[in-house]
Design an enzyme around this catalytic site. Structure first.
Site, PDB file in Angstrom:
ATOM      1  N   THR A 192       0.654  -1.354  -0.025  1.00 28.99           N
ATOM      2  CA  THR A 192       0.027  -0.051  -0.085  1.00 28.99           C
ATOM      3  C   THR A 192       1.003   1.094   0.009  1.00 28.99           C
ATOM      4  O   THR A 192       1.891   1.373   0.571  1.00 28.99           O
ATOM      5  CB  THR A 192      -0.848   0.110   1.144  1.00 28.99           C
ATOM      6  OG1 THR A 192      -1.650  -1.329   1.212  1.00 28.99           O
ATOM      7  CG2 THR A 192      -1.891   1.073   1.246  1.00 28.99           C
ATOM      8  N   THR A 240       4.449   4.381  -3.851  1.00 30.01           N
ATOM      9  CA  THR A 240       5.435   3.608  -4.247  1.00 30.01           C
ATOM     10  C   THR A 240       4.679   2.109  -4.840  1.00 30.01           C
ATOM     11  O   THR A 240       4.868   1.626  -6.046  1.00 30.01           O
ATOM     12  CB  THR A 240       6.708   3.090  -3.588  1.00 30.01           C
ATOM     13  OG1 THR A 240       6.992   4.401  -2.944  1.00 30.01           O
ATOM     14  CG2 THR A 240       7.837   2.574  -4.461  1.00 30.01           C
ATOM     15  N   ASP A 289       8.240   3.615   5.042  1.00 29.09           N
ATOM     16  CA  ASP A 289       8.645   5.066   5.775  1.00 29.09           C
ATOM     17  C   ASP A 289      10.001   5.057   5.971  1.00 29.09           C
ATOM     18  O   ASP A 289      10.384   6.316   5.789  1.00 29.09           O
ATOM     19  CB  ASP A 289       7.581   5.071   6.800  1.00 29.09           C
ATOM     20  CG  ASP A 289       5.971   5.124   6.269  1.00 29.09           C
ATOM     21  OD1 ASP A 289       5.825   5.968   5.388  1.00 29.09           O
ATOM     22  OD2 ASP A 289       5.373   4.477   6.971  1.00 29.09           O
ATOM     23  N   GLY A 304       3.300   2.242   7.757  1.00 34.83           N
ATOM     24  CA  GLY A 304       1.949   2.318   8.251  1.00 34.83           C
ATOM     25  C   GLY A 304       1.862   3.620   8.331  1.00 34.83           C
ATOM     26  O   GLY A 304       0.751   4.265   8.720  1.00 34.83           O
ATOM     27  N   GLU A 319      -0.337  -5.323   5.963  1.00 38.82           N
ATOM     28  CA  GLU A 319       0.839  -5.282   5.429  1.00 38.82           C
ATOM     29  C   GLU A 319       1.568  -6.582   6.160  1.00 38.82           C
ATOM     30  O   GLU A 319       2.291  -7.220   5.493  1.00 38.82           O
ATOM     31  CB  GLU A 319       1.579  -3.918   5.457  1.00 38.82           C
ATOM     32  CG  GLU A 319       1.035  -3.083   4.695  1.00 38.82           C
ATOM     33  CD  GLU A 319       1.344  -1.689   4.792  1.00 38.82           C
ATOM     34  OE1 GLU A 319       2.272  -1.294   5.749  1.00 38.82           O
ATOM     35  OE2 GLU A 319       1.277  -0.723   3.864  1.00 38.82           O
ATOM     36  N   LYS A 357      14.364   7.176   2.334  1.00 37.82           N
ATOM     37  CA  LYS A 357      13.875   6.428   3.437  1.00 37.82           C
ATOM     38  C   LYS A 357      14.857   5.612   4.204  1.00 37.82           C
ATOM     39  O   LYS A 357      14.400   4.987   5.232  1.00 37.82           O
ATOM     40  CB  LYS A 357      12.800   5.125   2.753  1.00 37.82           C
ATOM     41  CG  LYS A 357      11.621   5.873   1.923  1.00 37.82           C
ATOM     42  CD  LYS A 357      10.623   6.700   2.707  1.00 37.82           C
ATOM     43  CE  LYS A 357       9.551   7.126   1.873  1.00 37.82           C
ATOM     44  NZ  LYS A 357       8.539   6.169   1.210  1.00 37.82           N
TER      45      LYS A 357
HETATM   46  C1  5RP Z   1       1.380   2.289   4.016  1.00 35.38           C
HETATM   47  C2  5RP Z   1       2.909   1.828   4.194  1.00 35.38           C
HETATM   48  C3  5RP Z   1       3.708   2.564   3.051  1.00 35.38           C
HETATM   49  O1  5RP Z   1       4.383   1.504   2.710  1.00 35.38           O
HETATM   50  C4  5RP Z   1       4.542   3.483   3.477  1.00 35.38           C
HETATM   51  O2  5RP Z   1       3.700   4.474   3.978  1.00 35.38           O
HETATM   52  C5  5RP Z   1       5.344   4.268   2.241  1.00 35.38           C
HETATM   53  O3  5RP Z   1       4.548   4.826   1.486  1.00 35.38           O
HETATM   54  P1  5RP Z   1       4.889   5.528   0.267  1.00 35.38           P
HETATM   55  O4  5RP Z   1       5.453   4.573  -0.892  1.00 35.38           O
HETATM   56  O5  5RP Z   1       3.620   6.192  -0.253  1.00 35.38           O
HETATM   57  O6  5RP Z   1       6.091   6.591   0.538  1.00 35.38           O
HETATM   58  O7  5RP Z   1       3.547   1.388   4.943  1.00 35.38           O
HETATM   59  O8  5RP Z   1       0.703   1.798   5.254  1.00 35.38           O
END
Ligand code: 5RP
Length: 222
Positions: A32, A35, A88, A99, A107, A125
């Site tokens: 989710t 990315t 994140d 999250g 997840e 990240k």
């Molecule tokens: C969602 C997640 C995502 O993997 C995390 O927030 C990274 O998001 P993005 O790809 O938009 O930077 O854990 O619950």
């Protein structure tokens, strides 16, 4: 390159990573976030090469179906060969904080059923120590205040993510000012608090592969 271009580069790299292994009966685990969304969009071109996917959120399930990719219940699938998702924060041990999109519990469940967890992330990240990003904790609503008090005892500054209800009908506390020296221990400690569904540390089951997108290209770790 922009952050979105870096995310798309790692999405493309993840496609290259899994493509040789796809078979007619393959069901993939899909994460989710922005990315993961870019990965889903690229996966659409391969939809005839595999059976379908298990999604870690209603949002990802909807996006997959929008591309004509069949979405399965995890209970009907058992294990998945790959789980592809963003993060994140991620450290050198491929422990993660996840999250930010409030999908951490599903997840973690899909990741637990995956033979290989491929984390896809832009270079921003990657961190030395987890915790600059506030650690999300999914809680049963009636336990929110109790869990918050317990998190304060652990040294965190928990903040209720107002207006957010998870796909499981629960609430999120984000732990600010909580630098994490021992992710495996802290993950277990927080999960032991009554009322916690799970927390966003993915350390007991971290990623197996990290595809990290930077200005020099996509780095594959370990
Ligand atoms: C969602 C997640 C995502 O993997 C995390 O927030 C990274 O998001 P993005 O790809 O938009 O930077 O854990 O619950």
């Amino acid at each position: 390159m922009t952050q979105d271009q870096l995310k798309d580069a790692v999405a493309a790299a993840a496609i290259d990573e899994i493509k040789p292994w796809l078979e007619r009966g393959t069901v993939l685990g899909i994460g989710t976030g922005s990315t993961a969304n870019l990965f889903i969009d690229r996966l659409a071109a391969l939809r005839d090469d595999f059976k379908g996917a298990v999604a870690s959120s209603e949002a990802s399930a909807e996006r997959l179906r929008g591309h004509g990719i069949e979405v399965f219940e995890l209970n009907s699938v058992g294990t998945v060969p790959f789980y592809i998702d963003g993060a994140d924060e991620v450290n050198a041990h491929l422990h993660m904080i996840k999250g930010g999109g409030a999908a951490l519990t599903r997840e973690k469940i899909v990741a637990a059923c995956a033979e290989k967890f491929i984390c896809i992330a832009d270079a921003s990240k990657k961190v030395e120590r987890l915790g600059e990003f506030p650690l999300p904790v999914e809680v049963i609503p009636m336990a929110r205040s109790y869990v918050a008090r317990e998190l304060v005892k652990l040294g965190a500054d928990p903040v209720y993510r107002e207006g957010v209800v998870t796909d499981n009908g629960n609430q999120i506390l984000d732990c600010f000012d909580f630098m994490i020296d021992d992710p495996v221990a802290i993950e277990a400690r927080i999960n032991a608090i009554v009322g916690v569904v799970t927390n966003g540390l993915f350390a007991a089951r971290g990623a197996d592969v990290l595809l990290l997108g930077g200005e020099q290209g996509v780095e594959r770790l370990p």
